[in-house]
Design an enzyme around this catalytic site. Structure first.
Site, PDB file in Angstrom:
ATOM      1  N   GLY A  38      -1.926   1.163   5.828  1.00  0.00           N
ATOM      2  CA  GLY A  38      -1.411   0.860   7.167  1.00  0.00           C
ATOM      3  C   GLY A  38       0.019   1.370   7.277  1.00  0.00           C
ATOM      4  N   ILE A  93       2.924   0.107   6.610  1.00  0.00           N
ATOM      5  CA  ILE A  93       3.845  -0.083   5.470  1.00  0.00           C
ATOM      6  C   ILE A  93       3.446   0.840   4.319  1.00  0.00           C
ATOM      7  CG2 ILE A  93       4.774  -1.734   3.787  1.00  0.00           C
ATOM      8  CD1 ILE A  93       4.350  -3.941   5.936  1.00  0.00           C
ATOM      9  N   THR A 142       4.231  -6.381  -2.502  1.00  0.00           N
ATOM     10  CA  THR A 142       5.108  -6.936  -1.461  1.00  0.00           C
ATOM     11  C   THR A 142       4.263  -7.400  -0.274  1.00  0.00           C
ATOM     12  OG1 THR A 142       5.419  -4.701  -0.559  1.00  0.00           O
ATOM     13  CG2 THR A 142       7.138  -5.523  -2.045  1.00  0.00           C
ATOM     14  N   ARG A 144       0.822  -9.870  -0.143  1.00  0.00           N
ATOM     15  CA  ARG A 144       0.559 -11.305  -0.249  1.00  0.00           C
ATOM     16  C   ARG A 144       0.137 -11.612  -1.680  1.00  0.00           C
ATOM     17  NH1 ARG A 144       2.971 -11.871   3.724  1.00  0.00           N
ATOM     18  NH2 ARG A 144       2.427 -12.955   5.655  1.00  0.00           N
ATOM     19  N   GLU A 161       4.049 -20.255  -3.267  1.00  0.00           N
ATOM     20  CA  GLU A 161       5.488 -20.008  -3.073  1.00  0.00           C
ATOM     21  C   GLU A 161       6.147 -21.303  -2.632  1.00  0.00           C
ATOM     22  OE1 GLU A 161       5.803 -16.685  -0.383  1.00  0.00           O
ATOM     23  OE2 GLU A 161       4.705 -15.364  -1.733  1.00  0.00           O
ATOM     24  N   HIS A 174      10.026 -13.363  -1.890  1.00  0.00           N
ATOM     25  CA  HIS A 174       9.401 -13.032  -0.592  1.00  0.00           C
ATOM     26  C   HIS A 174      10.468 -12.595   0.426  1.00  0.00           C
ATOM     27  CE1 HIS A 174       5.616 -13.838   2.047  1.00  0.00           C
ATOM     28  NE2 HIS A 174       6.320 -12.818   2.506  1.00  0.00           N
TER      29      HIS A 174
HETATM   30  C1  GLV Z   1       6.006 -11.370   5.789  1.00  0.00           C
HETATM   31  O1  GLV Z   1       5.462 -11.545   4.744  1.00  0.00           O
HETATM   32  C2  GLV Z   1       5.354 -11.297   7.050  1.00  0.00           C
HETATM   33  O2  GLV Z   1       4.125 -11.469   7.120  1.00  0.00           O
HETATM   34  O3  GLV Z   1       6.054 -11.076   8.050  1.00  0.00           O
END
Ligand code: GLV
Length: 323
Positions: A158, A160, A234, A236, A265, A284
């Site tokens: 995607g 990112i 980075t 989940r 977390e 996070h």
């Molecule tokens: C961060 O983890 C988000 O989902 O914005």
């Protein structure tokens, strides 16, 4: 009468001031996140909710919020929300894709570099006074991994994932990638899931958490990775079977991991991952820059106001409510 809105935490930037001017707003004042019981009480008569990924928005909460007609999460991920329960009530759910892409890709790359070049180990070495005159410069001190010429495998392509690929090209990495939809993207050589696992020096995860992706990186997937591979997450924590990851790191079946997200977390103070030198850990913070968090807050407010005013949200995670 302006609509009653509840916000679960103060946000950076000026967006909340804009929301306060258009609604009757209450913002959780506590220094700690709101509890589920407190949120139920606050939502007794609220029409709009602006929440964070730390707030669980589920059926029991919605049952206690009869006036609620709009939810907006200041996050791109919506795995903390029972989306189907909102959709059943025809409540639109806003989220914040797009604005956090570059910041999250930057953090992904920062973690990749930190793990490749053992930056956190190196810093501990100096701070713990091990950089002594007898160890002034050693040919084999803290040897890491080259990026140039290595292979980065992306799981998830995607926005990112693609932004990470762009950074990787500048560092001379070959980029291969797999996505459940099978689509290909420019600059990334499409490969099967198994090929990405087996061929990559660095493997970076960029998928949303869902029933299909939970623990996608399990013991079997870890066993297919190279013994010196570095896993970066980075996205989940739930994408990775943490117990299997721990075992793979301990037995050196995997070279290292760089993690911003975890199954639970915050990470417990005695979590075994913290004892491993070959793990880089962050709390996070993928989207944690002032500019990005301010843009997320603005988009969350824009989504909420659009929903309250009966307009389509700029970014709605359950657009079927509009059909
Ligand atoms: C961060 O983890 C988000 O989902 O914005």
């Amino acid at each position: 009468m302006p609509p009653k809105v509840f916000v679960t935490r103060a946000l950076p930037g000026t967006a909340l001031a804009q929301l306060a001017a258009a609604t009757s707003l209450r913002c959780w004042p506590g220094p700690l996140p709101i509890t589920a019981a407190q949120l139920r009480t606050e939502l007794r008569d609220a029409e709009g909710l602006l929440c964070l990924l730390t707030d669980c928005i589920d059926e029991p909460l919605l049952a206690a919020a009869p006036a609620l007609r709009v939810v907006s999460s200041c996050s791109v991920g919506v795995d903390h929300v029972e989306v189907a329960a909102l959709t059943r009530r025809r409540i639109p759910l806003g989220h914040t894709p797009g604005v956090l892409v570059e910041a999250t890709a930057d953090l992904t790359f920062a973690l990749l570099l930190a793990a490749a070049r053992r930056i956190t180990e190196a810093e501990r070495f100096v701070r713990e006074n091990q950089w002594t005159p007898s160890r002034r410069w050693e040919p084999e001190l803290l040897l890491g991994k080259d990026l140039h010429g290595a292979t980065l495998g992306l799981i998830g392509l995607g926005a990112i994932g693609q932004a990470v690929a762009r950074r990787a090209q500048g560092f001379g990495l070959r980029v291969i990638g797999w996505t459940p939809s099978g689509r290909s993207v420019p600059g990334v050589t499409a490969a099967s899931f198994e090929k990405v696992l087996a061929q990559s020096d660095f493997i970076s995860l960029h998928l949303a958490l869902s029933a299909q992706t939970t623990r996608l990186i399990n013991a079997a997937a870890l066993a297919q990775m190279r013994g010196d591979a570095i896993l970066i997450n980075t996205a989940r924590g739930g994408l990775v079977d943490e117990a299997a990851l721990l075992a793979a790191l301990r037995t050196k079946q995997l070279g290292a991991a760089a993690l911003d997200v975890f199954e639970q977390e915050p990470l417990a103070a005695d979590h075994p991952l913290l004892a491993l030198p070959n793990v880089v850990i962050a709390p996070h913070i993928g989207s944690a820059t002032l500019g990005t968090r301010s843009r997320m807050a603005q988009l969350a407010v824009d989504n909420l106001l659009a929903g309250l005013q009966g307009r389509p949200m700029p970014h709605c995670a359950n657009p079927e409510v509009y059909s």
